[in-house]
Write an enzyme that holds these catalytic residues in place. Structure first.
Site, PDB file in Angstrom:
ATOM      1  N   GLU A 101       1.979   3.782   3.025  1.00 19.73           N
ATOM      2  CA  GLU A 101       2.505   3.225   4.270  1.00 19.73           C
ATOM      3  C   GLU A 101       4.037   3.272   4.286  1.00 19.73           C
ATOM      4  OE1 GLU A 101       0.374  -0.535   4.453  1.00 19.73           O
ATOM      5  OE2 GLU A 101      -1.532   0.529   4.186  1.00 19.73           O
ATOM      6  N   ARG A 127      -3.325   4.677  -1.728  1.00 17.65           N
ATOM      7  CA  ARG A 127      -3.171   3.324  -1.184  1.00 17.65           C
ATOM      8  C   ARG A 127      -3.003   2.263  -2.278  1.00 17.65           C
ATOM      9  NH1 ARG A 127      -5.320  -0.195   3.121  1.00 17.65           N
ATOM     10  NH2 ARG A 127      -6.517  -1.918   2.261  1.00 17.65           N
ATOM     11  N   HIS A 184       3.003  -3.681   6.558  1.00 13.78           N
ATOM     12  CA  HIS A 184       2.126  -2.528   6.351  1.00 13.78           C
ATOM     13  C   HIS A 184       2.246  -1.558   7.525  1.00 13.78           C
ATOM     14  CE1 HIS A 184      -0.642  -4.272   3.116  1.00 13.78           C
ATOM     15  NE2 HIS A 184       0.123  -5.310   3.432  1.00 13.78           N
ATOM     16  N   ASN A 221      -3.933  -5.634  -1.854  1.00 11.16           N
ATOM     17  CA  ASN A 221      -4.096  -6.587  -0.753  1.00 11.16           C
ATOM     18  C   ASN A 221      -5.535  -7.070  -0.612  1.00 11.16           C
ATOM     19  OD1 ASN A 221      -2.612  -8.113   1.046  1.00 11.16           O
ATOM     20  ND2 ASN A 221      -3.191  -6.828   2.803  1.00 11.16           N
ATOM     21  N   TYR A 260      -9.511  -6.976  10.986  1.00 14.12           N
ATOM     22  CA  TYR A 260     -10.828  -7.141  10.371  1.00 14.12           C
ATOM     23  C   TYR A 260     -10.739  -8.179   9.250  1.00 14.12           C
ATOM     24  CZ  TYR A 260      -8.685  -3.177   7.706  1.00 14.12           C
ATOM     25  OH  TYR A 260      -7.833  -2.334   7.031  1.00 14.12           O
ATOM     26  N   HIS A 271       0.851  -1.191   0.000  1.00 15.04           N
ATOM     27  CA  HIS A 271       0.000   0.000   0.000  1.00 15.04           C
ATOM     28  C   HIS A 271       0.889   1.245   0.000  1.00 15.04           C
ATOM     29  CE1 HIS A 271      -3.346  -2.621   1.861  1.00 15.04           C
ATOM     30  NE2 HIS A 271      -3.598  -2.416   0.577  1.00 15.04           N
ATOM     31  N   ALA A 272       0.624   2.113  -0.962  1.00 22.05           N
ATOM     32  CA  ALA A 272       1.563   3.197  -1.271  1.00 22.05           C
ATOM     33  C   ALA A 272       1.866   4.126  -0.094  1.00 22.05           C
ATOM     34  CB  ALA A 272       0.994   3.998  -2.437  1.00 22.05           C
ATOM     35  N   GLU A 304       1.488  -4.852  10.877  1.00 19.25           N
ATOM     36  CA  GLU A 304       1.168  -3.423  10.888  1.00 19.25           C
ATOM     37  C   GLU A 304       2.158  -2.740  11.823  1.00 19.25           C
ATOM     38  OE1 GLU A 304      -1.166  -2.119   8.965  1.00 19.25           O
ATOM     39  OE2 GLU A 304      -1.960  -4.045   8.287  1.00 19.25           O
TER      40      GLU A 304
HETATM   41  O1  PAY Z   1      -3.580  -8.517   5.434  1.00 18.85           O
HETATM   42  O2  PAY Z   1      -2.732  -6.768   6.345  1.00 18.85           O
HETATM   43  C1  PAY Z   1      -3.712  -7.426   5.958  1.00 18.85           C
HETATM   44  C2  PAY Z   1      -5.103  -6.884   6.059  1.00 18.85           C
HETATM   45  C3  PAY Z   1      -5.204  -5.674   6.897  1.00 18.85           C
HETATM   46  C4  PAY Z   1      -4.663  -4.402   6.292  1.00 18.85           C
HETATM   47  C5  PAY Z   1      -5.413  -4.096   5.009  1.00 18.85           C
HETATM   48  O3  PAY Z   1      -6.492  -3.479   5.023  1.00 18.85           O
HETATM   49  O4  PAY Z   1      -4.922  -4.493   3.974  1.00 18.85           O
HETATM   50  C6  PAY Z   1      -4.783  -3.323   7.330  1.00 18.85           C
HETATM   51  C7  PAY Z   1      -4.638  -1.909   6.880  1.00 18.85           C
HETATM   52  C8  PAY Z   1      -3.447  -1.765   5.967  1.00 18.85           C
HETATM   53  O5  PAY Z   1      -2.293  -1.830   6.413  1.00 18.85           O
HETATM   54  O6  PAY Z   1      -3.677  -1.586   4.796  1.00 18.85           O
HETATM   55  C9  PAY Z   1      -4.509  -0.969   8.072  1.00 18.85           C
HETATM   56  C10 PAY Z   1      -4.363   0.472   7.699  1.00 18.85           C
HETATM   57  C11 PAY Z   1      -4.275   1.393   8.918  1.00 18.85           C
HETATM   58  C12 PAY Z   1      -5.559   0.951   6.863  1.00 18.85           C
HETATM   59  O7  PAY Z   1      -5.333   1.498   5.792  1.00 18.85           O
HETATM   60  O8  PAY Z   1      -6.700   0.753   7.284  1.00 18.85           O
HETATM   61 ZN    ZN Z   2      -1.560  -1.667   4.126  1.00 21.83          ZN
END
Ligand code: PAY
Ligand code: ZN
Length: 308
Positions: free
Chosen positions: A72, A127, A196, A144, A248, A69-70, A271
């Site tokens: 991060e 993202r 992430h 993702n 989640y 994700h960009a 994370e």
């Molecule tokens: O596999 O890491 C995973 C799933 C959870 C992440 C996702 O949504 O892909 C969690 C989020 C992320 O790192 O992209 C958390 C961050 C804070 C967000 O953008 O919600």
């Molecule tokens: Zn991410």
């Protein structure tokens, strides 16, 4: 930390700067570092990484990647920092030396370079990927949510404008399909961590369901070791457990596919800092502590790979 590149690690870097740095590492430390290519992005950028380890064939390996994700950015900074720590400590720290003698680390700083560049030039909070969507003005797919196991079964969106857009089909994104092919071609990879930010969590499958996988006890043992290793440095608290239960439900995420389809028992979603005070805009003075504390967990991943 000692070497001349030191100041380099404490700031965020553009994609071009990272590529130049990789060249420098490979030419400066040819016995410990080599470059590999994962695949090519939608806009034609090469996705590459550094293989770090001492000589030796058929070593078990750990795969680490940042900025799927960009926005991060800390995840990329920590990838660079990890390379620096591995190389700096080889030959001086007995633990790291042993580890690099028995394990290789494949470290990819930027998995989604088109998005990463966009987050520098146009939209700091970008993202997704940067591939266009037919019939929509909105650009990009959430990489993702685009992996092929249990794709589109929850926690992702079918709307191209959504930040969790799953894409038209599994592996529609060339960054994701290319990375999957690369991983499938590398049977020595015993541990996978998709890094992430933010939320401070160390997680393992499943992401698509709250149900626990058959290997949960063993997987969560390593999750706990990693969380405790991080906490032991500066007290930073990480939650740990399965992705669906800790953060989640997110179907089509990387770890579910590497675990289910490649059989990588130790597949992680991480994370990094923080818990939301700065969020994606983590100040540069937190790169060093993030790098140092996360390194302790990456050592645990190395030991797991060596024993796997
Ligand atoms: O596999 O890491 C995973 C799933 C959870 C992440 C996702 O949504 O892909 C969690 C989020 C992320 O790192 O992209 C958390 C961050 C804070 C967000 O953008 O919600
Ligand atoms: Zn991410």
């Amino acid at each position: 930390r000692s070497d001349a590149l030191d100041n380099f690690y404490n700031v965020y870097h553009t994609f071009d700067e990272i590529n130049t740095w990789m060249d420098t590492i490979v030419t400066t430390y040819p016995s410990l570092a080599s470059q590999f290519t994962v695949t090519t992005s939608y806009e034609g950028r090469k996705i590459t990484g550094l293989k770090i380890g001492s000589a030796g064939s058929n070593k078990p390996a750990v795969f680490l990647c940042g900025c799927e994700h960009a926005r991060e950015w800390i995840s990329t900074a920590v990838m660079l920092y990890t390379v620096g720590l591995l190389i700096d400590n080889y030959g001086t720290d007995p633990e790291v030396t042993d580890l690099m003698d028995s394990v290789d680390y494949y470290i990819v700083p930027v998995l989604n370079p088109d998005g990463y560049v966009w987050s520098w030039t146009d939209d700091r909070m970008w993202r997704k990927t940067r591939s266009p969507n037919e019939g929509s003005v909105c650009v990009g797919t959430d990489p993702n949510r685009n992996w092929g196991y249990q794709w589109g079964t929850g926690g992702s969106s079918s709307l191209p404008c959504a930040s969790t857009y799953m894409g038209t089909e599994p592996f529609s994104e060339v960054e994701v399909s290319g990375t999957a092919q690369f991983l499938a071609s590398m049977p020595n990879i015993k541990v996978f961590a998709d890094v992430h930010a933010y939320s401070q969590m160390w997680m393992s499958p499943w992401a698509y369901t709250h149900d626990l996988p058959a290997d949960f006890t063993e997987q969560n043992r390593l999750n706990q070791l990693c969380a405790e290793a991080i906490q032991s440095v500066y007290g930073t608290v990480y939650e740990y457990g399965t992705i669906a239960n800790v953060i989640y439900v997110a179907s089509g995420s990387s770890g579910d596919w590497t675990y289910n389809d490649l059989g990588i028992l130790y597949s992680h979603a991480v994370e990094l800092r923080d818990t939301g005070e700065y969020g994606f805009l983590l100040p540069e003075d937190q790169i060093e502590p993030s790098g140092i504390e996360t390194f302790e967990a990456f050592k645990e991943l190395g030991y797991a790979a060596a024993g796997a």
